[in-house]
Design a protein around this motif. Structure first.
Motif, short mmCIF file in Angstrom:
data_model
loop_
_atom_site.label_atom_id
_atom_site.label_comp_id
_atom_site.label_asym_id
_atom_site.label_seq_id
_atom_site.Cartn_x
_atom_site.Cartn_y
_atom_site.Cartn_z
N GLU A 84 14.72 2.95 40.23
CA GLU A 84 16.04 3.41 40.79
C GLU A 84 17.13 3.15 39.90
N THR B 100 14.50 7.44 47.58
CA THR B 100 13.29 6.94 47.42
C THR B 100 12.66 7.38 47.90
N TYR B 101 11.36 8.30 46.86
CA TYR B 101 10.59 9.09 47.39
C TYR B 101 8.78 7.87 47.23
N ILE C 223 6.73 3.64 46.94
CA ILE C 223 7.02 2.30 46.04
C ILE C 223 5.70 2.03 45.16
N VAL D 111 10.71 0.83 43.36
CA VAL D 111 10.72 1.50 43.81
C VAL D 111 11.45 2.92 42.79
N GLN E 38 12.29 6.78 42.52
CA GLN E 38 13.90 7.30 42.74
C GLN E 38 13.77 8.73 42.00
N GLN F 209 10.90 15.65 50.48
CA GLN F 209 11.40 14.28 51.81
C GLN F 209 11.16 14.42 52.78
N ARG G 237 5.56 13.26 52.45
CA ARG G 237 5.54 12.50 52.07
C ARG G 237 4.22 11.90 52.51
N TYR H 219 0.74 5.72 46.95
CA TYR H 219 1.93 4.66 47.40
C TYR H 219 2.62 4.93 49.17
N GLN H 220 2.83 3.76 48.90
CA GLN H 220 3.81 3.27 49.72
C GLN H 220 5.69 4.28 50.12
N LEU H 221 5.22 4.41 51.70
CA LEU H 221 6.47 4.93 51.81
C LEU H 221 7.46 4.48 52.19
N PRO H 222 9.21 5.11 51.35
CA PRO H 222 10.08 3.87 52.05
C PRO H 222 10.27 3.76 53.64
#
Length: 256
Positions: free
Chosen positions: A88, A107-108, A110, A220, A222, A240, A245, A253-256
């Motif tokens: 980030e 943030t796309y 984690i 994180v 971005q 987004q 997503r 990936y984890q999503l924000p």
């Protein structure tokens, strides 16, 4: 208009005209957006781009590298329309310098870090192989250039192993090169992105340890819009959205 914005605009539009011989020089053609992406996210971005292109048309031209090198290229005039970084900090710095469109940063994903070996049974579920030392070489991405490399160093420091294992480290310029070091056998194991092991339809062979997030700072990731290219803006909106997503999550990936 700020001085930083004027300087960045000069670099982005005049300098590439003078440096056409460079591989990243030259702006996007009509109906094309040039997107820079950190190596860990490149496979996911290619799938996102293919889906977007099939639906909307146009072309998403992807350039892959370490976050640190891509940031430096953008800061010195590389005419990219968007950046998908593995951290980030660099997108925020570009925004502060006037090199990014205000309000476009988001943030796309984690990221998750994994210790991986192609050899079944070499890496245990708790990562004890690191302290047992049953290997000659350990691959990590360059901590100065790649956020996943910085996270790998933090893990080794948290385990009290950084100094002991430094002579065995093989450093990749980015996480993609790090994966290649392990895949090719130049290193028996290495810290890679979990997304490299969980690509849809292709599970990586071997053994791995999913590193607890408590052992390193959050990764994180971005993205930011760098130009007024409407195709790039549409692509970032697609990423987004719900479909974008879901595709990102399918890569681990984890999503924000």
């Amino acid at each position: 208009m700020s001085l930083c914005f004027r300087l960045c605009s000069w670099r982005r539009w005049l300098l590439p005209t003078l440096l056409l011989a460079l591989p990243w020089a030259g702006g996007a053609q009509a109906g094309e957006a040039r997107v820079a992406v950190a190596a860990n996210f490149a496979p996911a971005l290619r799938v996102l781009a293919e889906t977007f292109e099939a639906r909307q048309g146009g072309r998403i031209a992807i350039v892959v590298g370490s976050t640190g090198k891509l940031y430096a290229q953008i800061h010195h005039g590389a005419p990219f329309d968007a950046l998908f970084a593995a951290d980030e900090r660099r997108p925020a710095l570009l925004e502060e310098a006037g090199c990014a469109r205000p309000g476009s940063r988001f943030t796309y994903a984690i990221g998750r870090l994994a210790l991986w070996s192609p050899d079944a049974g070499r890496v245990d579920a708790a990562g004890r192989v690191l302290s047992e030392g049953r290997f000659r070489h350990l691959a990590i991405a360059n901590p100065k250039l790649a956020p996943y490399g910085r996270a790998a160093r933090q893990v080794l420091e948290a385990r009290g192993l950084w100094q002991a294992l430094r002579p065995r480290l093989v450093r990749g310029e980015n996480i993609g090169q790090t994966w290649q070091f392990v895949h090719s056998g130049n290193a028996e194991l290495g810290f890679v992105a979990l997304s490299q092991l969980r690509q849809p339809g292709r599970a990586a062979a071997g053994s791995h340890w999913l590193v607890p997030q408590a052992l390193h700072a959050p990764i994180v990731q971005q993205a930011v819009l760098l130009s007024d290219n409407p195709l790039a803006a549409d692509f970032l909106r697609f990423v987004q959205g719900n479909e974008g997503r879901a595709m990102i999550a399918s890569f681990g990936y984890q999503l924000p």
